[in-house]
Design a protein around this motif. Structure first.
Motif, PDB file in Angstrom:
ATOM      1  N   LYS A 147     -22.882  -9.007  70.264  1.00 43.38           N
ATOM      2  CA  LYS A 147     -23.120  -7.844  71.127  1.00 43.38           C
ATOM      3  C   LYS A 147     -24.550  -7.316  71.025  1.00 43.38           C
ATOM      4  CE  LYS A 147     -18.305  -6.298  70.991  1.00 43.38           C
ATOM      5  NZ  LYS A 147     -17.361  -5.261  70.495  1.00 43.38           N
ATOM      6  N   GLU A 148     -25.159  -7.408  69.848  1.00 50.15           N
ATOM      7  CA  GLU A 148     -26.469  -6.793  69.652  1.00 50.15           C
ATOM      8  C   GLU A 148     -27.621  -7.804  69.595  1.00 50.15           C
ATOM      9  OE1 GLU A 148     -26.687  -3.770  66.606  1.00 50.15           O
ATOM     10  OE2 GLU A 148     -24.498  -3.547  66.611  1.00 50.15           O
ATOM     11  N   TYR A 149     -27.373  -8.959  68.997  1.00 50.13           N
ATOM     12  CA  TYR A 149     -28.457  -9.936  68.803  1.00 50.13           C
ATOM     13  C   TYR A 149     -28.554 -10.897  69.982  1.00 50.13           C
ATOM     14  CZ  TYR A 149     -31.542 -13.071  66.135  1.00 50.13           C
ATOM     15  OH  TYR A 149     -32.602 -13.828  65.709  1.00 50.13           O
ATOM     16  N   VAL A 150     -27.425 -11.504  70.331  1.00 54.07           N
ATOM     17  CA  VAL A 150     -27.430 -12.477  71.423  1.00 54.07           C
ATOM     18  C   VAL A 150     -27.559 -11.770  72.765  1.00 54.07           C
ATOM     19  CG1 VAL A 150     -26.154 -14.321  72.562  1.00 54.07           C
ATOM     20  CG2 VAL A 150     -26.052 -14.101  70.077  1.00 54.07           C
ATOM     21  N   SER A 151     -26.760 -10.739  72.980  1.00 49.81           N
ATOM     22  CA  SER A 151     -26.749 -10.049  74.272  1.00 49.81           C
ATOM     23  C   SER A 151     -27.908  -9.067  74.360  1.00 49.81           C
ATOM     24  CB  SER A 151     -25.422  -9.305  74.459  1.00 49.81           C
ATOM     25  OG  SER A 151     -25.358  -8.695  75.718  1.00 49.81           O
ATOM     26  N   GLN A 152     -28.712  -9.204  75.410  1.00 45.85           N
ATOM     27  CA  GLN A 152     -29.816  -8.276  75.608  1.00 45.85           C
ATOM     28  C   GLN A 152     -29.971  -7.911  77.077  1.00 45.85           C
ATOM     29  OE1 GLN A 152     -32.979 -10.956  74.102  1.00 45.85           O
ATOM     30  NE2 GLN A 152     -33.895 -10.798  76.116  1.00 45.85           N
ATOM     31  N   GLY A 153     -29.038  -8.408  77.916  1.00 46.61           N
ATOM     32  CA  GLY A 153     -29.132  -8.124  79.347  1.00 46.61           C
ATOM     33  C   GLY A 153     -30.087  -9.091  80.018  1.00 46.61           C
ATOM     34  N   TYR A 154     -30.041  -9.106  81.336  1.00 50.72           N
ATOM     35  CA  TYR A 154     -30.874 -10.022  82.097  1.00 50.72           C
ATOM     36  C   TYR A 154     -32.203  -9.400  82.524  1.00 50.72           C
ATOM     37  CZ  TYR A 154     -26.809 -13.069  82.475  1.00 50.72           C
ATOM     38  OH  TYR A 154     -25.750 -13.896  82.191  1.00 50.72           O
ATOM     39  N   ASP A 155     -32.324  -8.111  82.354  1.00 49.84           N
ATOM     40  CA  ASP A 155     -33.532  -7.452  82.850  1.00 49.84           C
ATOM     41  C   ASP A 155     -34.410  -6.905  81.733  1.00 49.84           C
ATOM     42  OD1 ASP A 155     -31.570  -5.678  82.170  1.00 49.84           O
ATOM     43  OD2 ASP A 155     -32.032  -4.214  83.732  1.00 49.84           O
ATOM     44  N   ILE A 156     -34.115  -7.302  80.490  1.00 48.64           N
ATOM     45  CA  ILE A 156     -34.868  -6.811  79.333  1.00 48.64           C
ATOM     46  C   ILE A 156     -35.770  -7.915  78.803  1.00 48.64           C
ATOM     47  CG2 ILE A 156     -34.736  -5.822  77.024  1.00 48.64           C
ATOM     48  CD1 ILE A 156     -33.670  -4.001  79.197  1.00 48.64           C
ATOM     49  N   ASP A 157     -37.034  -7.620  78.676  1.00 47.88           N
ATOM     50  CA  ASP A 157     -38.007  -8.559  78.102  1.00 47.88           C
ATOM     51  C   ASP A 157     -38.222  -8.147  76.645  1.00 47.88           C
ATOM     52  OD1 ASP A 157     -39.903 -10.434  77.646  1.00 47.88           O
ATOM     53  OD2 ASP A 157     -41.425  -9.591  78.966  1.00 47.88           O
ATOM     54  N   ARG A 158     -37.300  -8.573  75.772  1.00 43.74           N
ATOM     55  CA  ARG A 158     -37.294  -8.095  74.382  1.00 43.74           C
ATOM     56  C   ARG A 158     -38.281  -8.881  73.523  1.00 43.74           C
ATOM     57  NH1 ARG A 158     -31.520  -7.968  71.570  1.00 43.74           N
ATOM     58  NH2 ARG A 158     -31.999 -10.100  70.950  1.00 43.74           N
ATOM     59  N   PRO A 159     -39.209  -8.212  72.852  1.00 44.21           N
ATOM     60  CA  PRO A 159     -40.173  -8.927  72.001  1.00 44.21           C
ATOM     61  C   PRO A 159     -39.512  -9.482  70.751  1.00 44.21           C
ATOM     62  CG  PRO A 159     -40.465  -6.548  71.799  1.00 44.21           C
ATOM     63  CD  PRO A 159     -39.459  -6.758  72.887  1.00 44.21           C
ATOM     64  N   ILE A 160     -40.111 -10.494  70.165  1.00 47.65           N
ATOM     65  CA  ILE A 160     -39.524 -11.161  69.001  1.00 47.65           C
ATOM     66  C   ILE A 160     -39.431 -10.210  67.812  1.00 47.65           C
ATOM     67  CG2 ILE A 160     -41.755 -12.083  68.222  1.00 47.65           C
ATOM     68  CD1 ILE A 160     -38.292 -13.781  67.954  1.00 47.65           C
ATOM     69  N   GLU A 161     -40.397  -9.272  67.702  1.00 46.84           N
ATOM     70  CA  GLU A 161     -40.361  -8.332  66.575  1.00 46.84           C
ATOM     71  C   GLU A 161     -39.108  -7.465  66.630  1.00 46.84           C
ATOM     72  OE1 GLU A 161     -44.462  -9.677  67.211  1.00 46.84           O
ATOM     73  OE2 GLU A 161     -42.967  -8.746  68.548  1.00 46.84           O
ATOM     74  N   GLU A 162     -38.742  -7.026  67.827  1.00 44.71           N
ATOM     75  CA  GLU A 162     -37.530  -6.210  67.975  1.00 44.71           C
ATOM     76  C   GLU A 162     -36.286  -7.023  67.640  1.00 44.71           C
ATOM     77  OE1 GLU A 162     -35.065  -3.755  71.449  1.00 44.71           O
ATOM     78  OE2 GLU A 162     -37.148  -4.382  71.796  1.00 44.71           O
ATOM     79  N   THR A 163     -36.282  -8.285  68.034  1.00 41.28           N
ATOM     80  CA  THR A 163     -35.150  -9.160  67.714  1.00 41.28           C
ATOM     81  C   THR A 163     -35.008  -9.336  66.208  1.00 41.28           C
ATOM     82  OG1 THR A 163     -35.403 -10.341  69.817  1.00 41.28           O
ATOM     83  CG2 THR A 163     -34.171 -11.452  68.087  1.00 41.28           C
ATOM     84  N   LEU A 164     -36.113  -9.512  65.514  1.00 46.72           N
ATOM     85  CA  LEU A 164     -36.057  -9.653  64.055  1.00 46.72           C
ATOM     86  C   LEU A 164     -35.545  -8.377  63.391  1.00 46.72           C
ATOM     87  CD1 LEU A 164     -39.400 -11.582  63.463  1.00 46.72           C
ATOM     88  CD2 LEU A 164     -37.087 -12.467  63.109  1.00 46.72           C
ATOM     89  N   GLU A 165     -35.956  -7.223  63.908  1.00 47.49           N
ATOM     90  CA  GLU A 165     -35.465  -5.956  63.351  1.00 47.49           C
ATOM     91  C   GLU A 165     -33.963  -5.818  63.555  1.00 47.49           C
ATOM     92  OE1 GLU A 165     -37.122  -3.798  61.467  1.00 47.49           O
ATOM     93  OE2 GLU A 165     -38.791  -5.211  61.577  1.00 47.49           O
ATOM     94  N   ILE A 166     -33.477  -6.236  64.723  1.00 46.46           N
ATOM     95  CA  ILE A 166     -32.029  -6.210  64.969  1.00 46.46           C
ATOM     96  C   ILE A 166     -31.321  -7.151  63.998  1.00 46.46           C
ATOM     97  CG2 ILE A 166     -30.225  -6.804  66.643  1.00 46.46           C
ATOM     98  CD1 ILE A 166     -32.169  -5.935  68.856  1.00 46.46           C
TER      99      ILE A 166
END
Length: 369
Positions: A322-341
């Motif tokens: 729900k939190e790591y894999v799923s990010q929506g189709y319209d979100i350009d999530r940076p790698i730093e934010e993914t690592l924090e999650i």
């Protein structure tokens, strides 16, 4: 809210035909709705507006609070960039065997986001000759090579759908009365696909590069089918989508365990992403695999059969999706934010369970999100 909402949605085709006019409709979760009408009444157009294949000419369509104007299969091309660099970048998009509506969808999507200014499009429609479908990816790669090795650009080549390409290859092979191989595909299909995929990469002494993302549908979801099977042998990584995750509302529904990258170690780490990237990734995937096993055991034997730590892993697996894999189709999530999650999720587990991460990274990041 899990519902589908049409708000004054209208759609007009390029030829001026109005398929839907001021459509207002709310479909609640679990509700079954039949769309009935004569040919040309706009039934298919309405459904395509729900899944983003068509964008309303006016009004909006929301699915689970997501505006279908914003999540598209063209998002990769929209958000592509060279990380940490201002070097020249371009996208080459090759579409094979798609419908006119899909073609128009991609073009309009690129125009809306401004990606069209750095995109080269090669489009082969479903009603075009099969021999043209075979030529399309080669023309696209030739253009990419010119941009990369003559103009020193970093080029992303997206090809969809390789399955349509392989079917055209089979059609031409049958017409030439060649001896068929597995499932009727020509015996040289491995070599043919390799001549496409192996054109990605760099050249010595050249600044530019070509990154290739071929997209294919697996017939009957069969990984052993010749097309995905041979593609997996040739390419340096695969991203596999899951129907189960899609049904859960995970967007994008990437199944991380069978997905892989053989070159990831060369593109992550200090100076590229972050020093803790490799450790964090390995621990997350190991914990997710154990969590999925715990959930399967829970389904068979019940929650009472699990140990306390297995229950924690089962909860981790749900949170990971729900939190790591799923990010929506319209979100350009940076790698730093993914690592924090990732670190936030790992903090659900006892520190003693995190055996794949160096102590220096645990001291710096564990439990601090």
């Amino acid at each position: 809210m899990n519902k589908i909402i049409f708000e004054h949605a209208s759609f007009t085709y390029p030829n001026g035909f109005v398929a839907n006019d001021d459509l207002n409709l709310v479909i609640e979760q679990g509700e079954r709705v039949a769309i009935v009408g004569q040919n040309g009444a706009g039934k298919t157009t309405a459904v395509k507006m729900m899944n983003g294949l068509h964008k309303p000419s006016s009004g909006n369509v929301f699915v689970c609070d997501k505006n279908t104007k914003e999540y598209t299969t063209a998002q990769i091309a929209k958000q592509a960039k060279v990380r940490g660099s201002n070097e020249k970048f371009a996208v080459v998009f090759a579409a094979m065997g798609i419908t006119f509506e899909e073609s128009n969808f991609f073009v309009e999507s690129f125009k809306e986001t401004g990606a069209i200014d750095r995109t080269v499009l090669f489009v082969n429609l479903a009603n075009d000759p099969a021999i043209e479908r075979i030529s399309t990816p080669r023309m696209a790669l030739t253009a990419a090579e010119y941009l990369a090795f003559e103009k020193d650009m970093h080029v992303l080549v997206i090809m969809t759908d390789i399955t349509n390409y392989a079917d055209a290859l089979r059609e031409v092979s049958a017409a030439r009365k060649e001896v068929p191989g597995r499932r009727g595909y020509p015996g040289y299909m491995y070599t043919d696909l390799a001549t496409l995929y192996e054109r990605a990469g760099r050249q010595n002494g050249k600044k530019g590069s070509i990154t290739l993302i071929p997209i294919l549908t697996m017939p009957e979801d069969d990984k052993t089918h010749p097309i995905p099977d041979l593609t997996g042998y040739i390419t340096e990584g695969q991203i596999i989508l899951s129907r189960d995750l899609y049904r859960k509302g995970i967007k994008p529904p990437i199944d991380v365990l069978p997905s892989l990258s053989r070159l990831k170690d060369k593109g992550i780490g200090e100076g590229k992403t972050r020093a803790d990237h490799a450790n964090t990734m390995n621990q997350l995937f190991a914990a997710y695999a154990r969590g999925k096993d715990a959930k399967e055991l829970m389904t068979i034997l019940g929650e009472a059969a699990l140990t306390d730590i297995d229950l924690v892993y089962a909860k981790f697996a749900d949170a990971f999706e729900k939190e790591y894999v799923s990010q929506g189709y319209d979100i350009d999530r940076p790698i730093e934010e993914t690592l924090e999650i990732g670190w936030k999720l790992l903090s659900m587990l006892p520190r003693s369970e995190l055996k794949r991460i160096d102590d220096k990274f645990l001291d710096e990041y564990y439990g601090k999100q």
